[in-house]
Write an enzyme that holds these catalytic residues in place. Structure first.
Site, short mmCIF file in Angstrom:
data_model
loop_
_atom_site.label_atom_id
_atom_site.label_comp_id
_atom_site.label_asym_id
_atom_site.label_seq_id
_atom_site.Cartn_x
_atom_site.Cartn_y
_atom_site.Cartn_z
N ASN A 80 4.82 5.15 2.40
CA ASN A 80 5.81 5.39 1.34
C ASN A 80 6.21 6.84 1.16
O ASN A 80 6.93 7.18 0.23
CB ASN A 80 5.25 4.84 0.02
CG ASN A 80 4.94 3.36 0.11
OD1 ASN A 80 5.73 2.59 0.62
ND2 ASN A 80 3.77 2.97 -0.37
N THR A 81 5.76 7.73 2.05
CA THR A 81 6.20 9.12 2.07
C THR A 81 6.85 9.37 3.42
O THR A 81 6.18 9.23 4.46
CB THR A 81 5.01 10.08 1.87
OG1 THR A 81 4.47 9.88 0.56
CG2 THR A 81 5.45 11.54 2.00
N GLY A 116 -7.91 -6.25 2.41
CA GLY A 116 -8.03 -7.69 2.28
C GLY A 116 -9.36 -8.22 1.76
O GLY A 116 -9.57 -9.43 1.69
N PHE A 140 3.10 8.29 -3.73
CA PHE A 140 2.21 9.38 -4.16
C PHE A 140 2.58 9.91 -5.55
O PHE A 140 2.64 11.12 -5.77
CB PHE A 140 2.24 10.54 -3.15
CG PHE A 140 1.47 10.30 -1.88
CD1 PHE A 140 0.60 9.23 -1.76
CD2 PHE A 140 1.61 11.16 -0.80
CE1 PHE A 140 -0.12 9.02 -0.57
CE2 PHE A 140 0.90 10.96 0.37
CZ PHE A 140 0.04 9.89 0.50
N LYS A 185 -7.92 8.80 6.85
CA LYS A 185 -7.47 7.43 6.55
C LYS A 185 -6.27 7.11 7.41
O LYS A 185 -5.28 7.83 7.42
CB LYS A 185 -7.10 7.29 5.06
CG LYS A 185 -6.79 5.84 4.67
CD LYS A 185 -6.71 5.67 3.17
CE LYS A 185 -6.53 4.21 2.78
NZ LYS A 185 -6.57 4.01 1.32
N ASN A 234 3.53 -2.39 -2.47
CA ASN A 234 3.85 -1.20 -3.27
C ASN A 234 4.63 -0.19 -2.45
O ASN A 234 4.50 -0.11 -1.23
CB ASN A 234 2.56 -0.57 -3.81
CG ASN A 234 2.03 0.51 -2.90
OD1 ASN A 234 2.42 1.68 -2.99
ND2 ASN A 234 1.15 0.13 -1.97
N ARG A 235 5.45 0.55 -3.14
CA ARG A 235 6.13 1.72 -2.56
C ARG A 235 6.08 2.85 -3.59
O ARG A 235 7.08 3.45 -3.95
CB ARG A 235 7.56 1.38 -2.14
CG ARG A 235 8.43 0.69 -3.18
CD ARG A 235 9.88 0.61 -2.70
NE ARG A 235 10.75 -0.04 -3.66
CZ ARG A 235 11.09 -1.33 -3.62
NH1 ARG A 235 10.61 -2.11 -2.65
NH2 ARG A 235 11.90 -1.84 -4.53
N SER A 254 -0.05 6.47 4.46
CA SER A 254 0.79 5.74 3.51
C SER A 254 2.17 5.56 4.11
O SER A 254 2.75 6.49 4.67
CB SER A 254 0.90 6.51 2.19
OG SER A 254 1.90 5.91 1.38
N ASN A 303 -5.07 1.66 5.72
CA ASN A 303 -4.13 1.65 4.61
C ASN A 303 -3.34 0.34 4.62
O ASN A 303 -3.68 -0.60 5.35
CB ASN A 303 -3.20 2.86 4.73
CG ASN A 303 -2.74 3.38 3.37
OD1 ASN A 303 -2.36 2.61 2.50
ND2 ASN A 303 -2.77 4.69 3.20
N ALA A 345 -8.71 4.16 -3.00
CA ALA A 345 -7.73 5.03 -3.64
C ALA A 345 -6.53 4.22 -4.10
O ALA A 345 -6.19 3.20 -3.51
CB ALA A 345 -7.29 6.12 -2.66
N GLY A 346 -5.87 4.70 -5.15
CA GLY A 346 -4.69 4.03 -5.66
C GLY A 346 -4.85 3.51 -7.06
O GLY A 346 -3.91 3.55 -7.84
#
Length: 413
Positions: free
Chosen positions: A176-177, A292, A116, A212, A112-113, A174, A241, A63-64
């Site tokens: 970033n939320t 990775g 969503f 996840k 990354n940040r 994630s 993640n 995903a992403g």
């Protein structure tokens, strides 16, 4: 050297990361990305069945990359065994302020940040409804940033995307939320997953539900998560993640940017967490190993440590889609060399006491020993200093930055 590394990467590395990613999506939409002649060649030894789904090969797109389900079929045509779109939230949202995507060129890694950023469940569902249903597609679900009822958001995602997906992913990992990772706690997680499974039975009966998780978990966290997954008989897990840790040895200008780190520095810790969950669930829950992977050897190591399937994304930034065929060919060679008749036969071979193998092959023993040794002897990771993570990118000198760490394309959650 392939066409991507020789022709595209030298140019893309100088383009703003998100702009480059948008160009990649556009090129795929218009069939402008060359495809290996043998990208879709059948390789029986790589065929596998997991949670009731038949996969042409175990190598998937994480995903992403395709958050809004714009190019799933195009990516399948480049040889992936399955693709995962998202993360998708019920309502559209712009994500975090830019810049929010950083290429660590010297480390072949990405930070990354994104937060969503996506067009929302209604738009994505309509795309999936119109899509020619070929190959296996997973839908990764998230919650809106300011939503006060996380369970309701995931239930909405199940209702909207469940009918068009081959599996669903509950993403609570994630970084970033705000507050998202707190949902990995035993109580909140059980409540959330119970609601999701009930919604699945109502709106998408029979569609597998996966969880996840993050790599940044304590031993107690992992034990609690495994207990919930086993209790609720979840269909699978994705491990893992991005990480908020910064391993010692990073050598890129943007290494202290706030956000999740992916790429080769994540290989060791994510594989350790994967092996931990394989042991904790006693091999009863199918696992997808991600984090990775940049070679057939990396994919094989994940499989030996318990992964039934694998996913990659960040490595495509540096190696292009040619990498997919390379990984599959190398993985098939390694399976044959060690006497395995299929991917399924190799899953968990590093742990014969769980997988039931007579004895782990030499490479399985090496994989297990490497994970154990690195976990015991790895130097302490360094967290980004508060000052470094809080500083604004604008305070950096642009000239020095572009000279030291040119950026390319990538995007995660």
């Amino acid at each position: 050297m392939g066409w991507y590394k020789s022709l595209v990467l030298p140019v893309v590395r100088w383009i703003d990361a998100e702009t480059a990613h948008g160009l990649a999506i556009c090129a795929l939409k218009n069939n402008l990305v060359p495809r290996d002649d043998d990208a879709l060649d059948a390789t029986p030894i790589l065929e596998t069945e997991v949670f009731g789904r038949k996969f042409a090969n175990p190598v998937g797109l994480a995903a992403g990359f395709d958050k809004n389900a714009e190019v799933p079929n195009q990516m399948l045509r480049h040889g992936f065994g399955f693709v995962e779109i998202g993360s998708v939230t019920p309502e559209p949202q712009p994500g975090n302020p830019k810049p929010r995507l950083f290429r660590l060129y010297s480390d072949r890694a990405v930070i990354n940040r994104m937060g969503f950023n996506n067009e929302g469940a209604a738009v994505v569902a309509e795309r999936l409804r119109k899509r020619a249903r070929k190959g296996i597609l997973g839908a990764n679900l998230g919650k809106n940033k300011y939503s006060e009822d996380a369970a309701a958001d995931y239930v909405k995602g199940v209702a909207a995307l469940g009918p068009y997906a081959d599996y669903l992913v509950v993403n609570v990992s994630s970084p970033n939320t705000p507050g998202l990772r707190a949902l990995q706690g035993r109580g909140p997680l059980e409540t959330l997953l119970t609601s999701v499974l009930k919604a699945r039975d109502s709106h998408a009966k029979g569609v597998p539900v996966l969880l996840k998780v993050a790599p940044d978990l304590t031993e107690e966290d992992k034990a609690d998560i495994a207990a919930v997954v086993l209790k609720l008989r979840l269909d699978g897990m994705i491990v893992s993640n991005t990480t908020i840790d910064r391993p010692v040895g990073l050598n890129s200008y943007d290494q202290d940017e706030k956000g999740g780190l992916s790429g080769p520095p994540l290989m060791e810790p994510s594989t350790k967490v994967l092996a931990d969950f394989y042991r904790l669930t006693e091999g009863k829950i199918p696992l997808i190993g991600v984090g990775g992977i940049a070679s057939g050897k990396d994919a094989y190591e994940k499989i030996l440590n318990g992964a039934s399937l694998v996913q990659l994304y960040s490595a495509l930034v540096y190696h292009g889609l040619e990498l997919v065929t390379e990984i599959k060919e190398d993985l098939a060679r390694r399976l044959r060399k060690d006497g395995f008749a299929s991917v399924a036969d190799a899953v968990g071979a590093a742990f014969p006491e769980i997988s039931g193998r007579k004895a782990p092959v030499d490479e399985a023993r090496a994989a297990k020993a490497a994970v154990t040794a690195k976990a015991e002897t790895a130097p302490a990771t360094k967290k980004p200093a508060a000052k470094a993570t809080a500083k604004k990118p604008a305070t950096k000198k642009p000239a020095a930055k572009s000279k030291t760490a040119p950026k390319g394309s990538s995007a995660t959650d």
